[in-house]
Design a protein around this motif. Structure first.
Motif, PDB file in Angstrom:
ATOM      1  N   THR A 127      16.955  31.349  19.520  1.00  0.00           N
ATOM      2  CA  THR A 127      15.787  30.473  19.668  1.00  0.00           C
ATOM      3  C   THR A 127      15.048  30.759  20.982  1.00  0.00           C
ATOM      4  N   TYR A 139      11.067  31.345  21.020  1.00  0.00           N
ATOM      5  CA  TYR A 139      10.091  30.646  21.876  1.00  0.00           C
ATOM      6  C   TYR A 139       9.303  31.644  22.733  1.00  0.00           C
ATOM      7  N   SER A 154      11.578  23.291  18.180  1.00  0.00           N
ATOM      8  CA  SER A 154      11.596  23.819  16.808  1.00  0.00           C
ATOM      9  C   SER A 154      12.863  23.324  16.111  1.00  0.00           C
TER      10      SER A 154
END
Ligand SMILES: O=P(O)(O)OC[C@H](O)CO
Length: 233
Positions: free
Chosen positions: A196, A200, A153
């Motif tokens: 992050t 995820y 990402s």
């Protein structure tokens, strides 16, 4: 018309027939896994042990070898900028690349973090937090691989950039001011790493539950008791 294109026309119908072979794309021809973008990714992995050897020469005390290690790390980290860009520009995006690119980054960043901690330059807890997140996210990617490849990402890319710059500053034999900058960047990297990682996790859980909703043959999840407040939904 090649056999492969003829097969494609047979499979896809006659929409392109009569427009000449130039108009017939080859839908059965996959992007080759052996391509320049993936080669750069593999090159990054190959550079990891070379970097570590340079870092540990003279227990990290030699300015010359620390500089060499820093340059090798920077070259390896730079390949991360180019493999993705080349893959997108030349239409060389493969599932192998989507999986191998983050793994190559993790090998490089993980190797460098462990190396810095072994040398006493970076606190072990930072290495532990980052490595644990990277292992966790890799496991998540394999967990959903049958259903979807989760690519890096934007947040993941920012995280890797922050980690790489911070590590580069720790590695380089520079003065005190730079070490403060390295510390600030590493603190930011840790925050984005954790954020992050959670993102995820959310994505992977969503993929698995959506998949389960669509595939009635999939094993049923443990049912909640029916009849309680909101039960059975
Ligand atoms: O956050 P991840 O695990 O997707 O990794 C991101 C990649 O390292 C970006 O190239």
């Amino acid at each position: 018309m090649t056999d492969r294109i003829r097969r494609a026309v047979d499979e896809k119908g006659i929409a392109n027939v009569g427009r000449g072979p130039d108009h017939i794309t080859d839908p059965v021809d996959p992007v080759p896994v052996v391509n320049i973008a993936n080669a750069l990714t593999v090159f990054r992995i190959v550079l990891v042990p070379v970097f570590l050897v340079a870092l540990f020469v003279d227990s990290g005390e030699s300015t010359l070898w620390r500089s060499i290690a820093t340059v090798i790390f920077a070259v390896a980290a730079l390949t991360d900028r180019y493999d993705g860009r080349i893959a997108r520009r030349r239409g060389l995006i493969t599932d192998f690349g989507k999986m191998a690119d983050p793994i190559a980054d993790k090998a490089l960043i993980g190797g460098a973090l462990v190396g810095l901690s072994v040398l006493g330059i970076l606190p072990w807890w930072i290495t532990a937090v980052i490595v644990a997140r990277e292992v966790w996210v890799t496991a998540l990617r394999f967990w959903v691989l049958r259903h979807k490849v989760i690519p890096a990402s934007r947040g993941g890319k920012l995280k890797t950039l922050l980690q790489a710059v911070a590590i580069g500053l720790y590695l380089a034999p520079l003065g005190g001011g730079w070490q403060i900058a390295a510390g600030i960047l590493m603190a930011l990297a840790v925050i984005v790493t954790i954020y992050t990682g959670l993102d995820y996790t959310w994505q992977a859980v969503k993929v698995r539950s959506e998949r389960h909703d669509r595939d009635p043959a999939a094993p049923a999840p443990a049912r909640r008791a029916v009849g309680g407040t909101g039960g059975g939904r």
